[in-house]
Design a protein around this motif. Structure first.
Motif, mmCIF file in Angstrom:
data_model
loop_
_atom_site.group_PDB
_atom_site.id
_atom_site.type_symbol
_atom_site.label_atom_id
_atom_site.label_comp_id
_atom_site.label_asym_id
_atom_site.label_seq_id
_atom_site.Cartn_x
_atom_site.Cartn_y
_atom_site.Cartn_z
ATOM 1 N N LYS A 174 0.833 -1.207 0.000
ATOM 2 C CA LYS A 174 0.000 0.000 0.000
ATOM 3 C C LYS A 174 0.867 1.257 0.000
ATOM 4 O O LYS A 174 0.635 2.183 -0.777
ATOM 5 C CB LYS A 174 -0.922 -0.007 1.227
ATOM 6 C CG LYS A 174 -1.844 1.174 1.292
ATOM 7 C CD LYS A 174 -2.732 1.116 2.524
ATOM 8 C CE LYS A 174 -3.566 2.379 2.636
ATOM 9 N NZ LYS A 174 -4.291 2.441 3.897
ATOM 10 N N VAL A 175 1.881 1.284 0.866
ATOM 11 C CA VAL A 175 2.759 2.459 0.964
ATOM 12 C C VAL A 175 3.432 2.762 -0.368
ATOM 13 O O VAL A 175 3.462 3.906 -0.830
ATOM 14 C CB VAL A 175 3.830 2.255 2.065
ATOM 15 C CG1 VAL A 175 4.910 3.326 1.977
ATOM 16 C CG2 VAL A 175 3.193 2.253 3.449
ATOM 17 N N PHE A 176 3.984 1.724 -1.024
ATOM 18 C CA PHE A 176 4.756 1.925 -2.253
ATOM 19 C C PHE A 176 3.909 1.763 -3.515
ATOM 20 O O PHE A 176 4.431 1.862 -4.623
ATOM 21 C CB PHE A 176 5.963 0.988 -2.282
ATOM 22 C CG PHE A 176 6.991 1.349 -1.249
ATOM 23 C CD1 PHE A 176 7.851 2.417 -1.447
ATOM 24 C CD2 PHE A 176 7.072 0.644 -0.057
ATOM 25 C CE1 PHE A 176 8.788 2.771 -0.490
ATOM 26 C CE2 PHE A 176 8.012 0.985 0.910
ATOM 27 C CZ PHE A 176 8.868 2.048 0.694
ATOM 28 N N LYS A 177 2.598 1.492 -3.344
ATOM 29 C CA LYS A 177 1.670 1.341 -4.464
ATOM 30 C C LYS A 177 2.172 0.296 -5.456
ATOM 31 O O LYS A 177 2.225 0.528 -6.662
ATOM 32 C CB LYS A 177 1.427 2.689 -5.146
ATOM 33 C CG LYS A 177 0.816 3.717 -4.216
ATOM 34 C CD LYS A 177 0.617 5.048 -4.897
ATOM 35 C CE LYS A 177 0.023 6.030 -3.888
ATOM 36 N NZ LYS A 177 -0.162 7.339 -4.448
ATOM 37 N N LYS A 178 2.520 -0.870 -4.922
ATOM 38 C CA LYS A 178 3.031 -1.988 -5.721
ATOM 39 C C LYS A 178 2.271 -3.250 -5.357
ATOM 40 O O LYS A 178 1.746 -3.378 -4.253
ATOM 41 C CB LYS A 178 4.528 -2.217 -5.452
ATOM 42 C CG LYS A 178 5.411 -1.052 -5.802
ATOM 43 C CD LYS A 178 5.482 -0.882 -7.289
ATOM 44 C CE LYS A 178 6.437 0.240 -7.672
ATOM 45 N NZ LYS A 178 6.541 0.410 -9.098
ATOM 46 N N ASP A 235 0.686 -21.610 7.969
ATOM 47 C CA ASP A 235 0.118 -20.367 7.459
ATOM 48 C C ASP A 235 1.089 -19.187 7.526
ATOM 49 O O ASP A 235 0.772 -18.091 7.056
ATOM 50 C CB ASP A 235 -1.166 -20.021 8.224
ATOM 51 C CG ASP A 235 -2.276 -21.024 7.953
ATOM 52 O OD1 ASP A 235 -2.352 -21.538 6.816
ATOM 53 O OD2 ASP A 235 -3.052 -21.307 8.880
ATOM 54 N N ARG A 236 2.264 -19.421 8.106
ATOM 55 C CA ARG A 236 3.278 -18.357 8.145
ATOM 56 C C ARG A 236 3.872 -18.214 6.747
ATOM 57 O O ARG A 236 3.904 -19.154 5.958
ATOM 58 C CB ARG A 236 4.365 -18.679 9.161
ATOM 59 C CG ARG A 236 3.862 -18.582 10.606
ATOM 60 C CD ARG A 236 4.893 -19.091 11.590
ATOM 61 N NE ARG A 236 5.897 -18.108 11.897
ATOM 62 C CZ ARG A 236 5.981 -17.450 13.044
ATOM 63 N NH1 ARG A 236 5.108 -17.685 14.000
ATOM 64 N NH2 ARG A 236 6.928 -16.571 13.258
ATOM 65 N N ILE A 237 4.385 -17.030 6.434
ATOM 66 C CA ILE A 237 4.944 -16.760 5.108
ATOM 67 C C ILE A 237 6.387 -17.265 5.037
ATOM 68 O O ILE A 237 7.241 -16.851 5.818
ATOM 69 C CB ILE A 237 4.903 -15.251 4.791
ATOM 70 C CG1 ILE A 237 3.475 -14.704 4.881
ATOM 71 C CG2 ILE A 237 5.525 -14.968 3.422
ATOM 72 C CD1 ILE A 237 2.478 -15.334 3.942
ATOM 73 N N LEU A 238 6.639 -18.168 4.101
ATOM 74 C CA LEU A 238 7.989 -18.647 3.830
ATOM 75 C C LEU A 238 8.734 -17.638 2.970
ATOM 76 O O LEU A 238 9.899 -17.351 3.182
ATOM 77 C CB LEU A 238 7.946 -20.006 3.121
ATOM 78 C CG LEU A 238 9.268 -20.543 2.597
ATOM 79 C CD1 LEU A 238 10.219 -20.843 3.750
ATOM 80 C CD2 LEU A 238 9.045 -21.787 1.763
ATOM 81 N N TYR A 239 8.023 -17.077 1.981
ATOM 82 C CA TYR A 239 8.662 -16.128 1.078
ATOM 83 C C TYR A 239 7.616 -15.225 0.442
ATOM 84 O O TYR A 239 6.569 -15.677 -0.005
ATOM 85 C CB TYR A 239 9.417 -16.865 -0.038
ATOM 86 C CG TYR A 239 10.062 -15.925 -1.025
ATOM 87 C CD1 TYR A 239 11.296 -15.350 -0.735
ATOM 88 C CD2 TYR A 239 9.430 -15.573 -2.208
ATOM 89 C CE1 TYR A 239 11.875 -14.458 -1.618
ATOM 90 C CE2 TYR A 239 10.004 -14.683 -3.096
ATOM 91 C CZ TYR A 239 11.227 -14.133 -2.794
ATOM 92 O OH TYR A 239 11.808 -13.238 -3.661
ATOM 93 N N ALA A 240 7.911 -13.956 0.417
ATOM 94 C CA ALA A 240 7.124 -12.977 -0.328
ATOM 95 C C ALA A 240 8.109 -11.970 -0.905
ATOM 96 O O ALA A 240 9.199 -11.769 -0.353
ATOM 97 C CB ALA A 240 6.121 -12.273 0.585
ATOM 98 N N ASP A 241 7.738 -11.375 -2.018
ATOM 99 C CA ASP A 241 8.600 -10.325 -2.558
ATOM 100 C C ASP A 241 7.755 -9.164 -3.064
ATOM 101 O O ASP A 241 6.582 -9.312 -3.388
ATOM 102 C CB ASP A 241 9.558 -10.840 -3.628
ATOM 103 C CG ASP A 241 8.878 -11.447 -4.841
ATOM 104 O OD1 ASP A 241 7.710 -11.137 -5.107
ATOM 105 O OD2 ASP A 241 9.525 -12.234 -5.535
ATOM 106 N N LEU A 242 8.397 -8.002 -3.044
ATOM 107 C CA LEU A 242 7.732 -6.772 -3.432
ATOM 108 C C LEU A 242 8.749 -5.900 -4.169
ATOM 109 O O LEU A 242 9.771 -5.520 -3.591
ATOM 110 C CB LEU A 242 7.231 -6.056 -2.167
ATOM 111 C CG LEU A 242 6.347 -4.851 -2.349
ATOM 112 C CD1 LEU A 242 4.997 -5.235 -2.973
ATOM 113 C CD2 LEU A 242 6.115 -4.171 -1.002
ATOM 114 N N PRO A 243 8.497 -5.611 -5.454
ATOM 115 C CA PRO A 243 9.436 -4.757 -6.195
ATOM 116 C C PRO A 243 9.287 -3.298 -5.758
ATOM 117 O O PRO A 243 8.186 -2.761 -5.738
ATOM 118 C CB PRO A 243 9.000 -4.948 -7.654
ATOM 119 C CG PRO A 243 7.551 -5.317 -7.573
ATOM 120 C CD PRO A 243 7.370 -6.044 -6.268
ATOM 121 N N ILE A 244 10.396 -2.701 -5.386
ATOM 122 C CA ILE A 244 10.382 -1.300 -4.959
ATOM 123 C C ILE A 244 11.565 -0.574 -5.594
ATOM 124 O O ILE A 244 12.721 -0.947 -5.367
ATOM 125 C CB ILE A 244 10.473 -1.179 -3.415
ATOM 126 C CG1 ILE A 244 9.276 -1.862 -2.756
ATOM 127 C CG2 ILE A 244 10.547 0.289 -3.004
ATOM 128 C CD1 ILE A 244 9.353 -1.890 -1.246
#
Length: 144
Positions: A28-32, A54-63
């Protein structure tokens, strides 16, 4: 014609069960939009703590041309807020990754020696002598 070598430098941040919330916040902050979100339960391997499914093993966000990688620490691993950021090196050169691992290991602590994983043909983790965690991963040349 031989493809040029590729190098990537990203940040890797661990959380203590609130990774999904953090991914949504940063998106939300980086609008990605996140590139990928995988839970421990989604991972193609056996083992681990069933309570972590249910825990996150991996997530990625391009910034801004880089990649923020995020994960929840496994429940059996001690989590210390503020010590949860690591550097991530992706490279197409396995010999260079082994060299980096060897040099970063001097005076440091090996978390995971170089080995094949389901996400990389060669992956390792080491905490250097200054307490910085490094993720080293062989990437394919077609990864952007």
């Amino acid at each position: 014609m031989r493809a040029a070598k590729m190098h990537k430098f990203d940040v890797f941040i661990n959380f203590n069960g609130n990774c999904r919330e953090a991914v949504e916040f940063y998106a939300k902050v980086f609008k990605k939009e996140p590139g990928q979100i995988m839970t421990y339960g989604d991972a193609p391997y056996e083992g681990g703590n069933p309570a972590d499914k249910d825990r996150i093993l991996y997530a990625d966000l391009p910034i801004y041309g880089s990649n923020m990688m995020l994960s929840d620490s496994p429940s059996q691993m001690e989590f210390v807020r503020g010590n949860s950021i690591g550097m991530s090196i992706g490279d197409t050169d396995a010999d260079e990754l082994r060299r980096l691992f060897d040099e970063l290991s001097v005076g440091g602590e090996v978390q995971m020696p170089p080995q094949k994983t389901f996400w990389s043909e060669l992956y390792s983790m080491v905490t250097d002598k200054y307490g910085i965690l490094w993720h080293l991963s062989l990437i394919s040349e077609d990864v952007k």
